[in-house]
Scaffold this active site. Structure first.
Site, short mmCIF file in Angstrom:
data_model
loop_
_atom_site.label_atom_id
_atom_site.label_comp_id
_atom_site.label_asym_id
_atom_site.label_seq_id
_atom_site.Cartn_x
_atom_site.Cartn_y
_atom_site.Cartn_z
N GLU A 112 0.22 -1.30 5.72
CA GLU A 112 1.26 -0.72 6.58
C GLU A 112 1.02 0.76 6.83
O GLU A 112 1.34 1.27 7.90
CB GLU A 112 2.64 -0.93 5.93
CG GLU A 112 3.82 -0.63 6.86
CD GLU A 112 4.26 0.83 6.83
OE1 GLU A 112 5.08 1.21 7.69
OE2 GLU A 112 3.80 1.60 5.95
N ASP A 121 0.84 -1.19 0.00
CA ASP A 121 0.00 0.00 0.00
C ASP A 121 0.88 1.24 0.00
O ASP A 121 2.08 1.17 0.28
CB ASP A 121 -0.95 0.00 1.20
CG ASP A 121 -0.21 -0.04 2.54
OD1 ASP A 121 0.93 -0.55 2.58
OD2 ASP A 121 -0.76 0.42 3.55
#
Length: 425
Positions: free
Chosen positions: A167, A103
């Site tokens: 994350e 991400d």
């Protein structure tokens, strides 16, 4: 493990990254970035879009295709995959690369000089959201495992990589590395050093700080600015309260002796970063305000001890608001004739991040420093009061954790983010 490392190092001599393959894979990953932005509830990433490119890149070298690699995608949420990769060695020891995430933080194309959602190559610079943080590392490690699978060195240690979801935001726990830990998917990594590949500047990062977000609501009393003695100015009250809290914080949590050994640039800090005030006219004494900020805490202090101390400071101010300095002859924080006393309400952010101090005695730290020195001429371990989510959880769970990365700290989360191909090589 050191003997295994020395033997492994000799067998990897001559390995070089194919720059064209790296750029091609990174281009594919960056093409998905619009759908990998992580800022819920508005932007929920679909990490499977990145996973498909990694899986396709490595598929010819998997066990199913007659190759040596064991590749597994693990999802705890539809569309939000993690990838585990293993190149088996000849012993029960291992070396692992974890933390490279699928991400990214959001990007606004209108603010960039280039399209953040496509890879732009300008000489050695590779532009695009995620090039430094952290798709550039995903591509790098994917290329490493492809090379291992092609050359098939007989290694004394197993090599693992884990690409993780979720994350950049922790709005929904259990999607990324925390879910993998809970499911027991990382236990085998305890057989050797674990390198968290999500830092920058091609040096060992040996320490990070905890991050605690705080909000202090200041309750005053509305009044006319021409009659300031009849009101309680929430701005003045809040300014003095925060100053008192900061003074006590720095007395109780001063620079720690270990910070020098770990090369921290700053000690623990507490500061306001935002303020909001009740709407009203310029001729009104504001009745309320909220001051917000953060605490950056070096890993040598415990988060629960600090939060308890801050709460105590606020409680003691509330017991005696007159102990705070006033702003001029008409400033006051209590109106006894009206039975009104100003007050403070402290709340904390949803999550606290804990800092980490890596072991300086670990064979992983020694190997990392020696490798960087061999390539760059010198290893310069550093620590920062930035915060990394999840890493302290791994260390507390018994993993021998080290931190490094090869992007650029100057472009982390920045406009026109880029990495250098030469650094990735």
């Amino acid at each position: 493990l050191n003997n295994h490392n020395m033997a492994t190092e000799s067998k990897l001599d001559g390995f070089e990254m194919n720059g064209d393959e790296y750029v091609d894979l990174l281009r594919s990953l960056i093409s998905e970035v619009e759908f990998l932005q992580d800022n819920p509830p508005d932007l929920v990433p679909e990490e499977d879009r990145a996973c498909k490119h990694v899986l396709e890149f490595l598929k010819p070298y998997t066990k199913e295709e007659g190759g040596p690699l064991i590749v597994e995608q693990v999802n705890f949420e539809p569309g939000r995959g993690n990838i585990l990769i293993t190149y088996p060695g000849s012993s029960d020891k291992c070396v692992s690369f974890v933390g490279s995430h699928l991400d990214v933080v959001p990007a606004s194309p209108e603010e960039w000089d280039r399209n953040p959602f496509e890879l732009v190559v300008e000489g050695d610079k590779l532009y695009g959201r995620g090039t430094t943080d952290c798709l550039g590392h995903v591509a790098l490690l994917s290329c490493l495992f492809k090379t291992l699978a092609e050359k098939k060195p007989d290694l004394g240690v197993t090599v693992n990589a884990v690409f993780i979801a979720s994350e950049e935001a922790e709005a929904k726990p259990g999607v990324g590395v925390d879910g993998l830990m809970a499911a027991g998917k990382l236990e085998h990594l305890k057989a050797g050093p674990v390198f968290w590949i999500d830092c920058a500047d091609s040096q060992p990062c040996i320490g990070t700080a905890g991050a605690l977000m705080w909000h202090l609501k200041v309750n005053g009393f509305l009044g006319h600015s021409g009659l300031p003695h009849q009101g309680i100015n929430a701005i003045e009250f809040g300014m003095e309260a925060v100053k008192r809290i900061q003074e006590r914080f720095y007395t109780d949590f001063p620079a720690h002796p270990e910070e020098e050994r770990y090369n921290f640039a700053t000690p623990s800090t507490m500061k306001p970063t935002q303020m909001s005030v009740a709407k009203g006219g310029l001729n009104q004494i504001p009745p309320s305000a909220t001051i917000s900020g953060d605490i950056r805490l070096t890993p040598f202090y415990k988060v629960p001890v600090v939060t308890a101390a801050i709460e105590r400071y606020v409680e003691e101010i509330n017991k005696d608001v007159s102990s705070l300095p006033y702003h001029g002859p008409c400033s006051k924080y209590e109106l006894p004739e009206k039975g009104i006393t100003g007050s403070l309400e402290l709340t904390w952010g949803k999550t606290h991040l804990t800092g980490v101090a890596c072991s300086l005695e670990s064979p992983g730290f020694t190997a990392l420093c020696e490798s960087i020195a061999a390539i760059k001429g010198e290893a310069k371990p550093y620590s920062i009061c930035g915060s990394l989510p999840l890493v302290a959880d791994l260390k507390d769970a018994g993993f021998d954790l080290q931190l490094t990365g090869f992007g650029l700290s100057s472009t982390y989360h920045a406009l026109n983010e880029y990495c250098l191909l030469s650094d990735m090589k």
